[in-house]
Write an enzyme that holds these catalytic residues in place. Structure first.
Site, short mmCIF file in Angstrom:
data_model
loop_
_atom_site.label_atom_id
_atom_site.label_comp_id
_atom_site.label_asym_id
_atom_site.label_seq_id
_atom_site.Cartn_x
_atom_site.Cartn_y
_atom_site.Cartn_z
N GLY A 288 0.82 -1.21 0.00
CA GLY A 288 0.00 0.00 0.00
C GLY A 288 0.85 1.26 0.00
N ARG B 258 13.47 10.14 -2.59
CA ARG B 258 14.34 11.30 -2.85
C ARG B 258 15.62 11.21 -2.02
NH1 ARG B 258 14.69 16.08 0.07
NH2 ARG B 258 15.28 17.98 -1.07
N ARG C 137 0.68 -5.12 -6.24
CA ARG C 137 0.81 -6.43 -5.60
C ARG C 137 1.45 -7.39 -6.59
NH1 ARG C 137 -0.39 -4.69 -0.45
NH2 ARG C 137 -2.27 -3.40 -0.51
N ASP D 64 5.42 -5.31 6.18
CA ASP D 64 5.91 -6.65 6.49
C ASP D 64 6.02 -7.56 5.27
OD1 ASP D 64 6.45 -6.39 9.17
OD2 ASP D 64 4.47 -7.02 9.83
N THR E 16 4.22 2.36 5.80
CA THR E 16 2.84 1.90 5.92
C THR E 16 2.07 2.83 6.84
OG1 THR E 16 1.38 0.18 6.85
CG2 THR E 16 3.65 0.24 7.66
N ASP F 22 -0.32 2.09 8.63
CA ASP F 22 -0.92 1.35 9.74
C ASP F 22 -0.10 1.33 11.03
OD1 ASP F 22 -3.21 0.63 8.31
OD2 ASP F 22 -2.22 -1.10 7.41
N ASP G 135 2.22 -0.61 11.94
CA ASP G 135 2.21 -1.97 12.47
C ASP G 135 3.51 -2.74 12.25
OD1 ASP G 135 1.94 -2.16 9.73
OD2 ASP G 135 0.31 -3.63 9.77
N ARG H 223 -6.71 -2.90 8.74
CA ARG H 223 -7.30 -4.24 8.68
C ARG H 223 -6.90 -5.08 9.88
NH1 ARG H 223 -6.92 -4.63 3.06
NH2 ARG H 223 -4.83 -5.48 3.23
#
Length: 324
Positions: A15, A25, A76, A107, A129, A131, A133, A175
């Site tokens: 993502g 950069r 993906r 990850d 990311t 998230d 996470d 998610r």
């Protein structure tokens, strides 16, 4: 003696996240200032397998630091999860003279980087990311922008929710991780926060909370719902039927991925991109850049992937006490 790195490749995978361009950069300009060549790999691992590879100069990354998304694009790639795809990726790197690679992603992207490192391509991961996470790092590129984007949107929904004396369920991204929801819940003063790590799916508690708050004179009720819980629209219908309170669902969706990155995302991404480049120039491989205890550092990629990251119990407890 480690082989001298001559050409560094950079790709973004998974993502997209605001700040990825700042990291790209930094890789390009730090590498060039160290006398290295740089190649950009378009569309992540998919572009690597398809040899969508371009030369990058300092000029090519001018005026990109303020842009959201990723100038290298991302995609993906199921094929890269296979041993054959990974071997092909390593061969493509060698064919194009890429002896060092910076992978910016999460990850899943790091798992691919690990495979390339095992196949002889010096590879460094940079956590990109929204998230938050990545267990080895207290910061991931894009989180600060995403959480501010969501916070500002929720403020606007709260205004209209108050005007109409509604209950509003606002679904944010995440998610498998509830960091955006938790931070927004605290920042926006939400009455309830639903996150994958903590939610017990007892909807009656939500209903009772809404009813009790109405009895105490509250004119609105904000529920922040993480994507991993989801089903906000059907949840809104059930809550309205049970409470008699008009309830609306708002799903913020991919707007949280876009937009000009915040100062923090630009600066931290720049530092991480430069740090990753320095690691490659020093002959390091199979590492992940992280931010820990106020400083930029790095971890063995196997160690990083094995780490687990949970929600802060203190933050969650505080969010509950402040919503009373």
């Amino acid at each position: 003696m480690a082989k001298q790195i001559e050409t560094i490749g950079v790709l973004t995978s998974g993502g997209d996240a605001p700040g990825m361009n700042a990291a790209i950069r930094a890789v390009v300009r730090r590498a060039i200032s160290s006398g290295k060549k740089v190649k950009g790999i378009l569309k992540g691992y998919n572009g690597l397998l398809n040899e969508e590879i371009i030369d990058l100069s300092a000029r090519d990354v001018s005026d990109t630091i303020s842009r959201g998304g990723t100038i290298l694009y991302t995609a993906r790639c199921a094929e890269f999860r296979t041993a054959e795809g990974q071997k092909q990726g390593a061969e493509v790197c060698k064919k194009h003279g890429i002896d060092g690679l910076v992978v910016i992603g999460g990850d899943g992207s790091f798992a691919g980087a690990q495979k390339l490192a095992n196949l002889g391509v010096n590879t460094i991961g940079v956590p990109g990311t929204i998230d938050l996470d990545i267990a080895c790092s207290e910061y991931t590129i894009g989180f600060d922008t995403a959480v501010n984007t969501a916070m500002q949107a929720i403020d606007k929904v709260r205004d209209t929710s108050t005007s109409h004396e509604r209950c509003s369920i606002i679904e944010v991204m995440g998610r498998g991780a509830g960091y955006i929801a938790l931070w927004c819940g605290i920042a926006n003063g939400a009455e309830d926060i639903l996150i994958p790590e903590k939610y017990d799916y007892d909807e009656q508690k939500l209903i009772n909370n809404i009813i009790n708050n109405r009895k105490r004179g509250k004119k609105h009720h904000i529920i922040i719902n993480a994507e991993g819980i989801g089903h906000s629209t059907s949840m809104a219908r059930r809550i309205e039927a049970a409470t008699g309170v008009e309830t609306r669902a708002t799903i913020l969706g991919h707007m949280q991925r876009g937009g000009s990155p915040t100062c923090k995302d630009r600066v931290y991404a720049s530092m991480m991109g430069a740090y990753a480049t320095d690691l490659l120039c020093d002959g390091k491989t199979n590492r992940v850049v992280g931010y820990k205890n106020g400083d930029f550092t790095d971890f063995d990629i196997n160690e990083a992937l094995a780490m687990q990251k949970g929600i802060s119990e203190f933050m969650f407890e505080v969010s509950r006490s402040l919503s009373v």
